[in-house]
Scaffold this active site. Sequence first.
Site, short mmCIF file in Angstrom:
data_model
loop_
_atom_site.label_atom_id
_atom_site.label_comp_id
_atom_site.label_asym_id
_atom_site.label_seq_id
_atom_site.Cartn_x
_atom_site.Cartn_y
_atom_site.Cartn_z
N SER A 102 11.13 4.20 4.19
CA SER A 102 10.26 4.40 3.03
C SER A 102 10.57 3.42 1.89
CB SER A 102 10.36 5.85 2.57
OG SER A 102 9.40 6.17 1.62
N ASP A 243 4.81 1.70 -1.59
CA ASP A 243 6.22 1.52 -1.21
C ASP A 243 6.27 0.96 0.21
OD1 ASP A 243 5.43 3.79 0.17
OD2 ASP A 243 7.33 4.83 -0.09
N ASP A 245 6.59 1.99 3.23
CA ASP A 245 5.77 2.49 4.34
C ASP A 245 4.40 2.99 3.86
OD1 ASP A 245 6.67 4.80 3.06
OD2 ASP A 245 6.90 5.94 4.92
N ASP A 247 3.24 5.30 1.91
CA ASP A 247 2.84 6.69 1.71
C ASP A 247 2.97 7.10 0.24
OD1 ASP A 247 5.59 6.93 1.47
OD2 ASP A 247 5.79 8.56 2.93
#
Length: 448
Positions: A102, A243, A245, A247
């Site tokens: 993440s 960010d 990834d 999400d």
Amino acid sequence: MGRKFFGTDGIRGLANTEPMTPATALRVGMAAGAFFTRGDHRHRVLIGKDTRLSGYMLEPALVAGFTAVGMDVFLVGPMPTPAVAMLTRALRCDLGVMISASHNPFHDNGIKLFGPDGYKLSDQAEREIEAMITGDAAPTLAAPEKLGRAKRLDDADGRYIEFAKATLPKGKTLKGLKVVVDCANGAAYKVAPTVLWELEAEVIPIGVHPDGFNINRQCGSTHPDLLQAAVISHGADLGLALDGDADRLVMVDERGAVIDGDQLMAVIAESWLEQGRLPRKGMAATVMSNLGLERFVNNLGIELKRTKVGDRYVLEAMREEGFNLGGEQSGHIILSDFATTGDGLIAGLQVMAALVESGKKASEFCRRFTPFPQLLRNVRHSGGAPLDKPSVQSAIAAAEKALGSSGRIVIRPSGTEPLIRVMAEGEDRKLVEAVVGDIVTALEQAAA
């Protein structure tokens, strides 16, 4: 049974150090594959990743594990976490996997698992898979003729791009908007600028040159300085920061001021309420969301249900209550009409579509409430239970009495470090600072 591998968001750690090693990834693949091998159909798993160097190490190890138990593998390469969840459902896979840590630096990595419905796994499922990883219930390996195969999906980007565009009403575009998008040198570096461009926005992409090391490095949603400077220098209408990834989302208005997840949820909540798209007239947010958000949506007749910190708890509350909107102040925003997990790009599209419709500047349109003064401090301790000490309990009670109905206190131990987080908010900034200081002092003395 205590959990050795799974945390609040999958398995995570320092790359090439347990549990983020090829050996453990192999065992995760075998265990998760065996767990989802049910029935006599040909079983499939879809694997996506972000742009970290260690993804090249973990991906083939997972492939080996899945194919060893007879599961076929679809590889989609760098792809946002929500895209992996969506494609898992769309391709009728038994399991989806995202290799990502993440918003963490490149040297960390993680493994997130999604069920065939695109939702993150339940605690019970994770416990059963962990039992197989540790050898307590070893998975059965496939016979030579039943080994799985691996295939790379070349059109995965296009599938997600079309899906994201379709979340806006037919005929709706972003024409007239000049947008800077910061992809954090992460998983959305190709798809996010393309979606915005195909929806007719003028796009200035930054953070789109991943090299394996620069994911989230002084860019993206956790480091918005780069985006703020770019929006001002390009004279853009607004900016989006994702960010690693993708999400998570924060935005920046035309003046360079950051718009956090609470303000973005307020925009979407009011917009969807006006459109009749909030069937339960409710939403979920964590205990860290600002009291200003709660007051704002309550005044609109929208219930706000508080949850523990973590998007999985937000989603649990949404599913229990029948809400289609929820999120975190950090920018994880879940729109369950479209996605089973947070999707920064889709949340951004909803905000931008409403902004275009309004004809207003982002600085005016995206400021729906004045945040209450909020202060968060961390207290490190060496173990034990300092929160149980009478002196600490007395300080907390005194703080709650001082704030009364005009504020609130949230105190929670960290799930990953020996820290206690102390947060307070209220109408009076000086009072907030005083009560937090009193609690922190009591904790420090108790932990000494």
